[in-house]
Design a protein around this motif. Structure first.
Motif, PDB file in Angstrom:
ATOM      1  N   PRO A 251       0.812  -1.225   0.000  1.00 22.16           N
ATOM      2  CA  PRO A 251       0.000   0.000   0.000  1.00 22.16           C
ATOM      3  C   PRO A 251       0.846   1.276   0.000  1.00 22.16           C
ATOM      4  O   PRO A 251       0.466   2.268  -0.638  1.00 22.16           O
ATOM      5  CB  PRO A 251      -0.821  -0.125   1.289  1.00 22.16           C
ATOM      6  N   ILE A 252       1.987   1.267   0.716  1.00 21.13           N
ATOM      7  CA  ILE A 252       2.883   2.431   0.664  1.00 21.13           C
ATOM      8  C   ILE A 252       3.365   2.639  -0.766  1.00 21.13           C
ATOM      9  O   ILE A 252       3.408   3.763  -1.282  1.00 21.13           O
ATOM     10  CB  ILE A 252       4.079   2.247   1.610  1.00 21.13           C
ATOM     11  N   SER A 253       3.728   1.533  -1.407  1.00 17.19           N
ATOM     12  CA  SER A 253       4.166   1.596  -2.798  1.00 17.19           C
ATOM     13  C   SER A 253       3.065   2.165  -3.688  1.00 17.19           C
ATOM     14  O   SER A 253       3.317   3.019  -4.542  1.00 17.19           O
ATOM     15  CB  SER A 253       4.562   0.196  -3.286  1.00 17.19           C
ATOM     16  N   GLY A 254       1.844   1.694  -3.464  1.00 22.41           N
ATOM     17  CA  GLY A 254       0.720   2.205  -4.252  1.00 22.41           C
ATOM     18  C   GLY A 254       0.525   3.694  -4.052  1.00 22.41           C
ATOM     19  O   GLY A 254       0.235   4.433  -5.008  1.00 22.41           O
ATOM     20  N   THR A 255       0.708   4.150  -2.816  1.00 18.38           N
ATOM     21  CA  THR A 255       0.570   5.584  -2.529  1.00 18.38           C
ATOM     22  C   THR A 255       1.637   6.389  -3.253  1.00 18.38           C
ATOM     23  O   THR A 255       1.350   7.414  -3.885  1.00 18.38           O
ATOM     24  CB  THR A 255       0.679   5.830  -1.009  1.00 18.38           C
ATOM     25  N   LEU A 256       2.889   5.939  -3.155  1.00 15.38           N
ATOM     26  CA  LEU A 256       3.984   6.670  -3.788  1.00 15.38           C
ATOM     27  C   LEU A 256       3.896   6.627  -5.310  1.00 15.38           C
ATOM     28  O   LEU A 256       4.216   7.606  -5.989  1.00 15.38           O
ATOM     29  CB  LEU A 256       5.323   6.103  -3.316  1.00 15.38           C
ATOM     30  N   ILE A 257       3.456   5.485  -5.852  1.00 16.84           N
ATOM     31  CA  ILE A 257       3.286   5.396  -7.301  1.00 16.84           C
ATOM     32  C   ILE A 257       2.190   6.345  -7.756  1.00 16.84           C
ATOM     33  O   ILE A 257       2.296   7.000  -8.800  1.00 16.84           O
ATOM     34  CB  ILE A 257       2.968   3.952  -7.724  1.00 16.84           C
ATOM     35  N   ALA A 258       1.121   6.415  -6.967  1.00 18.68           N
ATOM     36  CA  ALA A 258       0.027   7.326  -7.322  1.00 18.68           C
ATOM     37  C   ALA A 258       0.515   8.771  -7.340  1.00 18.68           C
ATOM     38  O   ALA A 258       0.193   9.542  -8.256  1.00 18.68           O
ATOM     39  CB  ALA A 258      -1.127   7.165  -6.327  1.00 18.68           C
ATOM     40  N   GLU A 259       1.314   9.134  -6.332  1.00 21.19           N
ATOM     41  CA  GLU A 259       1.833  10.501  -6.273  1.00 21.19           C
ATOM     42  C   GLU A 259       2.866  10.745  -7.373  1.00 21.19           C
ATOM     43  O   GLU A 259       2.800  11.739  -8.105  1.00 21.19           O
ATOM     44  CB  GLU A 259       2.460  10.773  -4.916  1.00 21.19           C
ATOM     45  N   GLY A 260       3.837   9.831  -7.487  1.00 19.65           N
ATOM     46  CA  GLY A 260       4.842   9.987  -8.525  1.00 19.65           C
ATOM     47  C   GLY A 260       4.231   9.912  -9.912  1.00 19.65           C
ATOM     48  O   GLY A 260       4.651  10.620 -10.830  1.00 19.65           O
ATOM     49  N   GLY A 261       3.232   9.037 -10.052  1.00 17.81           N
ATOM     50  CA  GLY A 261       2.557   8.915 -11.340  1.00 17.81           C
ATOM     51  C   GLY A 261       1.837  10.183 -11.739  1.00 17.81           C
ATOM     52  O   GLY A 261       1.720  10.502 -12.931  1.00 17.81           O
ATOM     53  N   LEU A 262       1.337  10.921 -10.743  1.00 22.09           N
ATOM     54  CA  LEU A 262       0.694  12.203 -11.048  1.00 22.09           C
ATOM     55  C   LEU A 262       1.674  13.138 -11.740  1.00 22.09           C
ATOM     56  O   LEU A 262       1.359  13.734 -12.783  1.00 22.09           O
ATOM     57  CB  LEU A 262       0.171  12.827  -9.752  1.00 22.09           C
ATOM     58  N   PHE A 263       2.882  13.254 -11.191  1.00 25.00           N
ATOM     59  CA  PHE A 263       3.862  14.167 -11.771  1.00 25.00           C
ATOM     60  C   PHE A 263       4.460  13.612 -13.061  1.00 25.00           C
ATOM     61  O   PHE A 263       4.702  14.356 -14.012  1.00 25.00           O
ATOM     62  CB  PHE A 263       4.965  14.452 -10.748  1.00 25.00           C
ATOM     63  N   SER A 264       4.710  12.305 -13.086  1.00 30.25           N
ATOM     64  CA  SER A 264       5.234  11.711 -14.314  1.00 30.25           C
ATOM     65  C   SER A 264       4.187  11.744 -15.416  1.00 30.25           C
ATOM     66  O   SER A 264       4.499  12.008 -16.587  1.00 30.25           O
ATOM     67  CB  SER A 264       5.677  10.272 -14.047  1.00 30.25           C
ATOM     68  N   GLY A 265       2.934  11.470 -15.056  1.00 28.96           N
ATOM     69  CA  GLY A 265       1.858  11.553 -16.038  1.00 28.96           C
ATOM     70  C   GLY A 265       1.717  12.963 -16.565  1.00 28.96           C
ATOM     71  O   GLY A 265       1.450  13.177 -17.761  1.00 28.96           O
ATOM     72  N   ALA A 266       1.916  13.954 -15.689  1.00 30.28           N
ATOM     73  CA  ALA A 266       1.860  15.341 -16.130  1.00 30.28           C
ATOM     74  C   ALA A 266       2.936  15.634 -17.159  1.00 30.28           C
ATOM     75  O   ALA A 266       2.733  16.420 -18.094  1.00 30.28           O
ATOM     76  CB  ALA A 266       2.012  16.265 -14.922  1.00 30.28           C
ATOM     77  N   ALA A 267       4.106  14.995 -17.008  1.00 27.29           N
ATOM     78  CA  ALA A 267       5.187  15.194 -17.978  1.00 27.29           C
ATOM     79  C   ALA A 267       4.773  14.683 -19.357  1.00 27.29           C
ATOM     80  O   ALA A 267       5.061  15.316 -20.384  1.00 27.29           O
ATOM     81  CB  ALA A 267       6.451  14.482 -17.511  1.00 27.29           C
ATOM     82  N   PHE A 268       4.060  13.555 -19.393  1.00 28.03           N
ATOM     83  CA  PHE A 268       3.629  13.014 -20.677  1.00 28.03           C
ATOM     84  C   PHE A 268       2.514  13.865 -21.290  1.00 28.03           C
ATOM     85  O   PHE A 268       2.442  14.025 -22.509  1.00 28.03           O
ATOM     86  CB  PHE A 268       3.175  11.562 -20.500  1.00 28.03           C
ATOM     87  N   VAL A 269       1.638  14.404 -20.441  1.00 20.66           N
ATOM     88  CA  VAL A 269       0.625  15.338 -20.949  1.00 20.66           C
ATOM     89  C   VAL A 269       1.316  16.577 -21.503  1.00 20.66           C
ATOM     90  O   VAL A 269       0.971  17.075 -22.582  1.00 20.66           O
ATOM     91  CB  VAL A 269      -0.374  15.724 -19.831  1.00 20.66           C
ATOM     92  N   MET A 400      -3.568   4.737   0.831  1.00 16.57           N
ATOM     93  CA  MET A 400      -3.375   4.416  -0.578  1.00 16.57           C
ATOM     94  C   MET A 400      -4.631   4.753  -1.382  1.00 16.57           C
ATOM     95  O   MET A 400      -4.551   5.320  -2.477  1.00 16.57           O
ATOM     96  CB  MET A 400      -3.029   2.938  -0.757  1.00 16.57           C
ATOM     97  N   MET A 401      -5.813   4.422  -0.841  1.00 20.25           N
ATOM     98  CA  MET A 401      -7.060   4.735  -1.534  1.00 20.25           C
ATOM     99  C   MET A 401      -7.251   6.252  -1.648  1.00 20.25           C
ATOM    100  O   MET A 401      -7.718   6.754  -2.674  1.00 20.25           O
ATOM    101  CB  MET A 401      -8.231   4.107  -0.790  1.00 20.25           C
ATOM    102  N   ILE A 402      -6.877   6.955  -0.589  1.00 20.04           N
ATOM    103  CA  ILE A 402      -6.948   8.419  -0.633  1.00 20.04           C
ATOM    104  C   ILE A 402      -6.038   8.953  -1.733  1.00 20.04           C
ATOM    105  O   ILE A 402      -6.399   9.862  -2.481  1.00 20.04           O
ATOM    106  CB  ILE A 402      -6.557   9.005   0.735  1.00 20.04           C
ATOM    107  N   ALA A 403      -4.832   8.388  -1.826  1.00 24.04           N
ATOM    108  CA  ALA A 403      -3.875   8.836  -2.840  1.00 24.04           C
ATOM    109  C   ALA A 403      -4.408   8.596  -4.249  1.00 24.04           C
ATOM    110  O   ALA A 403      -4.312   9.472  -5.118  1.00 24.04           O
ATOM    111  CB  ALA A 403      -2.543   8.116  -2.647  1.00 24.04           C
ATOM    112  N   LEU A 404      -4.962   7.427  -4.475  1.00 25.35           N
ATOM    113  CA  LEU A 404      -5.496   7.121  -5.805  1.00 25.35           C
ATOM    114  C   LEU A 404      -6.612   8.088  -6.186  1.00 25.35           C
ATOM    115  O   LEU A 404      -6.674   8.579  -7.322  1.00 25.35           O
ATOM    116  CB  LEU A 404      -6.006   5.679  -5.839  1.00 25.35           C
ATOM    117  N   PHE A 405      -7.488   8.366  -5.226  1.00 24.97           N
ATOM    118  CA  PHE A 405      -8.591   9.291  -5.506  1.00 24.97           C
ATOM    119  C   PHE A 405      -8.083  10.713  -5.703  1.00 24.97           C
ATOM    120  O   PHE A 405      -8.424  11.381  -6.689  1.00 24.97           O
ATOM    121  CB  PHE A 405      -9.606   9.251  -4.359  1.00 24.97           C
ATOM    122  N   GLY A 406      -7.257  11.191  -4.759  1.00 25.48           N
ATOM    123  CA  GLY A 406      -6.810  12.574  -4.816  1.00 25.48           C
ATOM    124  C   GLY A 406      -5.890  12.874  -5.982  1.00 25.48           C
ATOM    125  O   GLY A 406      -6.125  13.813  -6.749  1.00 25.48           O
ATOM    126  N   TYR A 407      -4.853  12.037  -6.140  1.00 23.09           N
ATOM    127  CA  TYR A 407      -3.856  12.313  -7.166  1.00 23.09           C
ATOM    128  C   TYR A 407      -4.381  12.063  -8.572  1.00 23.09           C
ATOM    129  O   TYR A 407      -4.109  12.842  -9.485  1.00 23.09           O
ATOM    130  CB  TYR A 407      -2.603  11.468  -6.932  1.00 23.09           C
TER     131      TYR A 407
END
Length: 476
Positions: A251-269, A400-407
C-alpha cells in the motif's frame, strides 16, 4: 493544538523530531542535488536532450517510488520493534534482510521493464525521435535501480537506529562523485569520451554503486550498527517477516506510485502540449521537488518517531510525534512558498541562462509554472507529512485509496482536461497538480485526526508518558 504545544512533552517531541528530521531532510536535499547536477549537465546538451531525458526520468522515478515504497515498510517495523524492546537485534536484522531481498529482486524487475520504454513512450503519443532518444537513455540508466534500492534500505536502517547523519554525509559525498562523473562522461574530460546522455546514465550508475559501498563501510565502522550483523546469513529466508513487509509496503508503494505517477503523467501530458513546455515543466518540477524534500524528510522522521511510540504503546506520544511533525512541515513550506513567489527568476537561473534569447519561451513557461507551484506548497508538504505519520501507526491501506482518488481522479483528471482541452495548456496541467495535492492533503489529515477510531497500540504503558518520552529521546 495550542494547549498541546505549550506542554512539555510536546516540546520535547518537537525537539526530538527536529533532531531526526534535520539530517534526513538535508540528505533528501542533497539527493536532489545529485539529480540536479544531471539536469544541469543534460540541459547544456540542448532542449531536445533535456526533454528526452525528462521522459526517461519520469518513468524511472515512478518505478523507484514504487520499489522504495515496498522496502520502506522496514522503517515503521524497525521503529515498532525498538519501541517494544530497545535491544531487538534479531528482529531488526530479519526485517532489514528481507528489505534487502526485496530491493534486489524488485530492482532487477524494474531494469527488465525499462528495456521496453521506447515502445511505451511511442504508445503515449510522444514524438518518435524523443521516444527513441529517451528510451535508449532509460535502458542504460535503469541499471542504477538495483544499487539505488539497496542504498535506500541501508539509509532507512541507519536512520531508524539513530544515525541519520550517516545518510547526510554519504549523500553529500555522492554529489561530488556524480559531478565528476557527469563532467568526465557527458562532455568528455579527464581523457574520457564525450558520451552525452549515455555518459549521464553511466555517471548515475557509478554514483549509486559507490553510495552502497559507502553505507556498507559506515555500518561496518559504527559499533552500534555493526552489532546487528544485517549482512550475516543473508541467504536465510524469513517468509513471515517478508509477508508482513509486503502487507505494509505494497500500500505504501501504491501511494507513492500514485503521487509519482501524477507528476510523471503530467510530464507526458506536457509532452503533447509542446517541447518547450515540457522542458520548462522539467526544470520547474525539479525546483518544486527540491522544496518537497524537506517535508518528505520530516515525514520519514515522523514514521520513525510515531512508530517507536506505537510499538511501546504510548498513545499520547503517538499524538505528540504526529502533530509535531505536521507543525514543522507547515512552517517550512510557508517559507518555500514565499521564496517561490518573491524570487522565481533567481531560483530558475540556477538551472538555465534566463537571459539567453533562445531560452525566452522556456523561461516564460517555467515562471508561470513556478507561480502555481508556490500556491500548492502547503498542500504538498502537508500530504507528505500526514502520510508519514500514518505509516508510523502502520496505517497504509486507506491512505493508498486516498492517494489514488486525490492524485489521479481529482488531480490528473484536472490536468488532462485543462492541459489538453482548454487554452490554459501547461498552466492547466499544473493547476491539476495543485488540485490533486490539496485533495489528498485534506483527506490524509482528516484520517490522522480520526486515528483513535481505528488503531490500537501494541502494548499498554506501565510508566508515565512524560518519563517514557524523556527516555525515548535517547534514540534520536
Amino acid at each position: 493544538m495550542t494547549p498541546a504545544s505549550e506542554s512539555s512533552p510536546f516540546r520535547l517531541e518537537l525537539a526530538a523530531t527536529l533532531r531526526l528530521a534535520g539530517p534526513l531532510a538535508l540528505a533528501n536535499l542533497l539527493q536532489m542535488a545529485v539529480f540536479a547536477t544531471d539536469v544541469m549537465f543534460v540541459a547544456r546538451l540542448g532542449q531536445q536532450a533535456l526533454a528526452a531525458s525528462s521522459l526517461a526520468v519520469a518513468i524511472i522515478a515512478v518505478l523507484m517510488m514504487g520499489l522504495n515504497g515496498v522496502t520502506s515498510a522496514c522503517a515503521p517495523l524497525i521503529a515498532a520493534e525498538l519501541g517494544r524492546r530497545s535491544n531487538s537485534v534479531r528482529e531488526v536484522r530479519r526485517t532489514t534482510r528481507m528489505a534487502l531481498w526485496l530491493a534486489v529482486g524488485l530492482g532487477v524487475a524494474g531494469v527488465v521493464l525499462c528495456q521496453f520504454s521506447t515502445e511505451f513512450m511511442l504508445a503515449t503519443g510522444q514524438e518518435p525521435q524523443l521516444a527513441r532518444q529517451g528510451g535508449s537513455f532509460l535502458a542504460l540508466l535503469s541499471v542504477a535501480m538495483v544499487p539505488m534500492a539497496v542504498a535506500n534500505v541501508l539509509r532507512t536502517f541507519v536512520s531508524a537506529l539513530g544515525r541519520p547523519v550517516f545518510a547526510t554525509a554519504i549523500t553529500a559525498a555522492s554529489i561530488l562523485v556524480n559531478i565528476v562523473g557527469d563532467y568526465a562522461l557527458v562532455f568528455g574530460h579527464f581523457g574520457m569520451p564525450a558520451l552525452g546522455l549515455t555518459g549521464a546514465a553511466l555517471a548515475s550508475i557509478i554514483t549509486a554503486s559507490s553510495t552502497v559501498v559507502a553505507y556498507v563501510a559506515a555500518i561496518a565502522w559504527d559499533r552500534n550498527l555493526r552489532r546487528f550483523h544485517i549482512f550475516g546469513r543473508w541467504w536465510r529466508t524469513e517468509w513471515q517477516r517478508m509477508n508482513q513487509m509486503l502487507m505494509l509496503g505494497l500500500p505504501i508503494s501504491g501511494t507513492l506510485i500514485a503521487e509519482g505517477g501524477l507528476f510523471s503523467g503530467a510530464a507526458f501530458v506536457m509532452g503533447r502540449v509542446g517541447e518547450a513546455q515540457l522542458a520548462a515543466h522539467t526544470i520547474a518540477l525539479q525546483i518544486g521537488a527540491f522544496a518537497f524534500q524537506v517535508p518528505f524528510g520530516i515525514g520519514q522522521a515522523a514514521t520513525i518517531r510515531v512508530g517507536y511510540h506505537y510499538g511501546s504503546g504510548n498513545r499520547e506520544g503517538v499524538g505528540h510525534a504526529g502533530w509535531a511533525a505536521i507543525l514543522i512541515g507547515m512552517m517550512f513550506m510557508s517559507v518555500s512558498a514565499v521564496a517561490l513567489l518573491v524570487a522565481p527568476r533567481l531560483i530558475l537561473s540556477a538551472y538555465i541562462d534566463v537571459s539567453a534569447p533562445a531560452n525566452a519561451a522556456m523561461v516564460g513557461y517555467a515562471l508561470s509554472y513556478l507561480f502555481v507551484c508556490a500556491i500548492f506548497q502547503l498542500s504538498d508538504g502537508l500530504q507528505a507529512v500526514a502520510a508519514g505519520v500514518l505509516r508510523g501507526i502502520q496505517d497504509t491501506r486507506v491512505p493508498m485509496m486516498i492517494a489514488l482518488f486525490g492524485y489521479w481522479l481529482a488531480g490528473f483528471g484536472t490536468s488532462v482536461v485543462l492541459g489538453l482541452y482548454t487554452p490554459a495548456g501547461g498552466v492547466g496541467v499544473w493547476i491539476g497538480l495543485a488540485v490533486g495535492l490539496t485533495v489528498a492533503a485534506a483527506l490524509l489529515v482528516a484520517r490522522w485526526h480520526r486515528r483513535e477510531r481505528f488503531y490500537q497500540p501494541s502494548v499498554t504503558l506501565t510508566v508515565p508518558h512524560r518519563d517514557r518520552l524523556v527516555a525515548d529521546l535517547n534514540l534520536s
